[in-house]
Scaffold this motif. Structure first.
Motif, PDB file in Angstrom:
ATOM      1  N   UNK A  94       9.901   2.827   9.581  1.00  0.00           N
ATOM      2  CA  UNK A  94       8.826   3.744   9.236  1.00  0.00           C
ATOM      3  C   UNK A  94       7.837   3.152   8.234  1.00  0.00           C
ATOM      4  N   UNK A  95       6.564   3.421   8.497  1.00  0.00           N
ATOM      5  CA  UNK A  95       5.489   2.976   7.623  1.00  0.00           C
ATOM      6  C   UNK A  95       4.374   4.012   7.706  1.00  0.00           C
ATOM      7  N   UNK A  96       3.236   3.721   7.140  1.00  0.00           N
ATOM      8  CA  UNK A  96       2.098   4.642   7.193  1.00  0.00           C
ATOM      9  C   UNK A  96       0.840   3.801   7.294  1.00  0.00           C
ATOM     10  N   UNK A  97      -0.309   4.424   7.251  1.00  0.00           N
ATOM     11  CA  UNK A  97      -1.566   3.676   7.315  1.00  0.00           C
ATOM     12  C   UNK A  97      -2.543   4.087   6.220  1.00  0.00           C
ATOM     13  N   UNK A  98      -2.022   4.618   5.116  1.00  0.00           N
ATOM     14  CA  UNK A  98      -2.875   4.941   3.977  1.00  0.00           C
ATOM     15  C   UNK A  98      -3.255   3.674   3.229  1.00  0.00           C
ATOM     16  N   UNK A  99      -4.510   3.558   2.891  1.00  0.00           N
ATOM     17  CA  UNK A  99      -4.967   2.467   2.026  1.00  0.00           C
ATOM     18  C   UNK A  99      -5.865   3.071   0.967  1.00  0.00           C
ATOM     19  N   UNK A 100      -5.399   3.062  -0.277  1.00  0.00           N
ATOM     20  CA  UNK A 100      -6.151   3.713  -1.335  1.00  0.00           C
ATOM     21  C   UNK A 100      -5.883   3.008  -2.658  1.00  0.00           C
ATOM     22  N   UNK A 136       2.782  -4.495   3.246  1.00  0.00           N
ATOM     23  CA  UNK A 136       3.767  -3.455   3.527  1.00  0.00           C
ATOM     24  C   UNK A 136       3.181  -2.090   3.175  1.00  0.00           C
ATOM     25  N   UNK A 137       3.096  -1.207   4.159  1.00  0.00           N
ATOM     26  CA  UNK A 137       2.679   0.175   3.927  1.00  0.00           C
ATOM     27  C   UNK A 137       3.952   0.977   3.675  1.00  0.00           C
ATOM     28  N   UNK A 150       0.856  -1.180   0.000  1.00  0.00           N
ATOM     29  CA  UNK A 150       0.000   0.000   0.000  1.00  0.00           C
ATOM     30  C   UNK A 150       0.893   1.231   0.000  1.00  0.00           C
ATOM     31  N   UNK A 151       0.715   2.091  -0.986  1.00  0.00           N
ATOM     32  CA  UNK A 151       1.521   3.293  -1.071  1.00  0.00           C
ATOM     33  C   UNK A 151       0.803   4.506  -0.516  1.00  0.00           C
ATOM     34  N   UNK A 152       1.438   5.677  -0.693  1.00  0.00           N
ATOM     35  CA  UNK A 152       0.872   6.941  -0.225  1.00  0.00           C
ATOM     36  C   UNK A 152       0.456   7.797  -1.426  1.00  0.00           C
ATOM     37  N   UNK A 153      -0.308   8.839  -1.144  1.00  0.00           N
ATOM     38  CA  UNK A 153      -0.706   9.757  -2.209  1.00  0.00           C
ATOM     39  C   UNK A 153      -0.318  11.190  -1.846  1.00  0.00           C
ATOM     40  N   UNK A 154      -0.111  11.989  -2.892  1.00  0.00           N
ATOM     41  CA  UNK A 154       0.069  13.426  -2.750  1.00  0.00           C
ATOM     42  C   UNK A 154      -0.837  14.107  -3.754  1.00  0.00           C
ATOM     43  N   UNK A 155      -1.427  15.237  -3.361  1.00  0.00           N
ATOM     44  CA  UNK A 155      -2.277  15.973  -4.280  1.00  0.00           C
ATOM     45  C   UNK A 155      -1.440  16.674  -5.337  1.00  0.00           C
ATOM     46  N   UNK A 170       1.003   6.150  14.214  1.00  0.00           N
ATOM     47  CA  UNK A 170       1.494   4.981  13.484  1.00  0.00           C
ATOM     48  C   UNK A 170       2.779   4.461  14.090  1.00  0.00           C
ATOM     49  N   UNK A 171       3.669   5.358  14.505  1.00  0.00           N
ATOM     50  CA  UNK A 171       4.889   4.888  15.154  1.00  0.00           C
ATOM     51  C   UNK A 171       4.568   4.220  16.495  1.00  0.00           C
ATOM     52  N   UNK A 172       3.644   4.803  17.259  1.00  0.00           N
ATOM     53  CA  UNK A 172       3.251   4.183  18.529  1.00  0.00           C
ATOM     54  C   UNK A 172       2.697   2.785  18.283  1.00  0.00           C
ATOM     55  N   UNK A 173       1.833   2.670  17.296  1.00  0.00           N
ATOM     56  CA  UNK A 173       1.260   1.360  16.952  1.00  0.00           C
ATOM     57  C   UNK A 173       2.347   0.379  16.527  1.00  0.00           C
ATOM     58  N   UNK A 174       3.258   0.837  15.675  1.00  0.00           N
ATOM     59  CA  UNK A 174       4.311  -0.051  15.163  1.00  0.00           C
ATOM     60  C   UNK A 174       5.254  -0.503  16.271  1.00  0.00           C
ATOM     61  N   UNK A 175       5.380   0.276  17.323  1.00  0.00           N
ATOM     62  CA  UNK A 175       6.259  -0.114  18.431  1.00  0.00           C
ATOM     63  C   UNK A 175       5.549  -0.989  19.459  1.00  0.00           C
ATOM     64  N   UNK A 176       4.280  -0.712  19.724  1.00  0.00           N
ATOM     65  CA  UNK A 176       3.548  -1.510  20.714  1.00  0.00           C
ATOM     66  C   UNK A 176       3.114  -2.853  20.136  1.00  0.00           C
ATOM     67  N   UNK A 177       2.613  -2.826  18.918  1.00  0.00           N
ATOM     68  CA  UNK A 177       2.116  -4.048  18.267  1.00  0.00           C
ATOM     69  C   UNK A 177       2.856  -4.229  16.937  1.00  0.00           C
TER      70      UNK A 177
END
Length: 379
Positions: free
Chosen positions: A178-184, A224-225, A131-136, A163-170
């Motif tokens: 580093x990752x992100x949570x965009x799904x598009x 993979x985000x 899953x990638x990211x977008x920019x306008x 997202x960093x908190x999530x990636x470190x706790x779970x």
């Protein structure tokens, strides 16, 4: 000699994109670093009435990629159905014997020259989907009100910290920070095997991309985000798919106080969610989800639901179902005016979380095996 059957196919649903389809196709045709004949393109034109089909055919002789184009008129068409049809056509073109990958983007998007290469690199590194990211688009974004840009900046900042908190706790070893949570749907890639195994893209009117990635994760596939995979999308206010990027932009222009995305919840509740996910995964991995009910009582889950959740074969399925039925895990998104405060809180919380999770995660664990689909047919 180029292969007659490509191992990577880009699938694009298209509806009335006469103004943008050429830029989209030129960008795709400019992909670099790929073996000749390995990449192909599927265009699924549905309900086009603005001459898009004629433009595509006029462009075809100047494009280097092999391309299959279909044009369908269907009164009940919607975004999820169209994307599914496009991706299913890509599945058919690749064929069952050669494996391969399917990539999805939108007809109003422009991909960079290394878009395919970056997606394939992530797949070869062990991901089943990317899953990638977008920019306008910069020119179109400049026409939007400053308040919208400010809100986007605040949301992006808070999302990154969460997202960093999530990636470190779970942590997910296949989707590390580093990752992100965009799904598009404008930038998705998936192996043919994984696509077929989860039944393909859901044919739903809204949110088909998020539902698809959620299905992959529930079934134990590795998503993979990738922050390095970025696509430029339109900043227009009138889109082709209800609930898409254009509708989101317009709604936030019209109602600046509208709530944020569901995952942008208060720091304490987000941390609680990530800790619960981690605990449930550990119990499932150790085979103790069935033998104890403390977790269910704590999450206020009924005995009937607890038995059903504990019997689910994959941790992703169990976690997703627990989140769905637990009243303690209901999402409570923030309003835009709360973002700055919660971003400060999240950054403060991140300092001890980094230290504590660094210690807790020192124990090396074996990643779960890749799921094996048995007796499943292509959608």
């Amino acid at each position: 000699m180029p292969s007659a059957v490509p191992n990577t196919v880009i699938a694009i649903p298209v509806r009335n994109e006469a103004e943008r389809i050429e830029a989209c196709l030129r960008a795709i045709d400019a992909q670099t670093g790929l073996a000749p004949g390995s990449l192909a393109l599927v265009l699924f034109l549905n309900n086009c009435t603005d001459g898009t089909e004629a433009i595509v055919e006029a462009l075809r002789p100047s494009l280097s990629l092999p391309m299959r184009v279909s044009h369908v008129t269907y009164a009940q068409a919607h975004a999820g159905w169209a994307r599914r049809e496009a991706m299913n056509a890509a599945v058919d073109w690749i064929g069952a014997a050669s494996g391969g990958a399917i990539l999805s983007t939108d007809a109003d998007s422009r991909v960079p020259p290394d878009w395919v290469l970056r997606n394939l690199a992530a797949l070869r590194a062990g991901a089943d989907a990317v899953a990638g990211r977008i920019e306008l688009d910069a020119d179109e974004a400049a026409l939007l009100p400053p308040s919208l840009h400010e809100r986007g900046r605040l949301e992006d900042a808070y999302s990154a910290v969460l997202t960093e908190i999530e990636a470190r706790i779970d942590p997910d070893p296949h989707d590390p920070w580093p990752c992100h949570r965009t799904t598009i749907g404008a930038t998705l890639a998936v192996t043919r095997e994984a696509y077929v195994a989860v039944g393909g893209m859901p044919a739903i009117a809204l949110g088909e991309d998020g539902a698809f990635v959620a299905a992959l994760l529930r079934q134990g596939y590795h998503v993979r985000h990738a922050p390095e995979v970025v696509v430029t999308v339109s900043g227009r206010l009138v889109g082709r798919a209800p609930g898409g990027v254009a509708d989101t932009i317009r709604a936030r222009c019209e109602k600046p106080e509208s709530l944020c995305d569901a995952r942008l919840e208060a720091v304490p509740h987000a941390v609680f969610r990530y800790l619960c996910r981690r605990h449930l995964r550990r119990l499932h991995g150790e085979g103790r989800l069935k033998g104890t009910r403390g977790w269910a009582r704590f999450l206020k889950i009924s005995e009937t639901d607890a038995v059903r959740i504990a019997a689910l074969p994959l941790p992703g399925l169990a976690v997703a179902e627990a989140e769905r039925v637990s009243p303690r895990l209901v999402y409570r998104p923030l309003g835009p005016f709360e973002l700055a405060h919660h971003t400060r809180l999240a950054r403060l919380a991140l300092v001890p979380i980094r230290a504590l999770t660094r210690i807790a995660n020192r124990r090396v664990t074996t990643p779960p095996p890749r799921p094996v689909a048995v007796g499943l047919e292509a959608p």
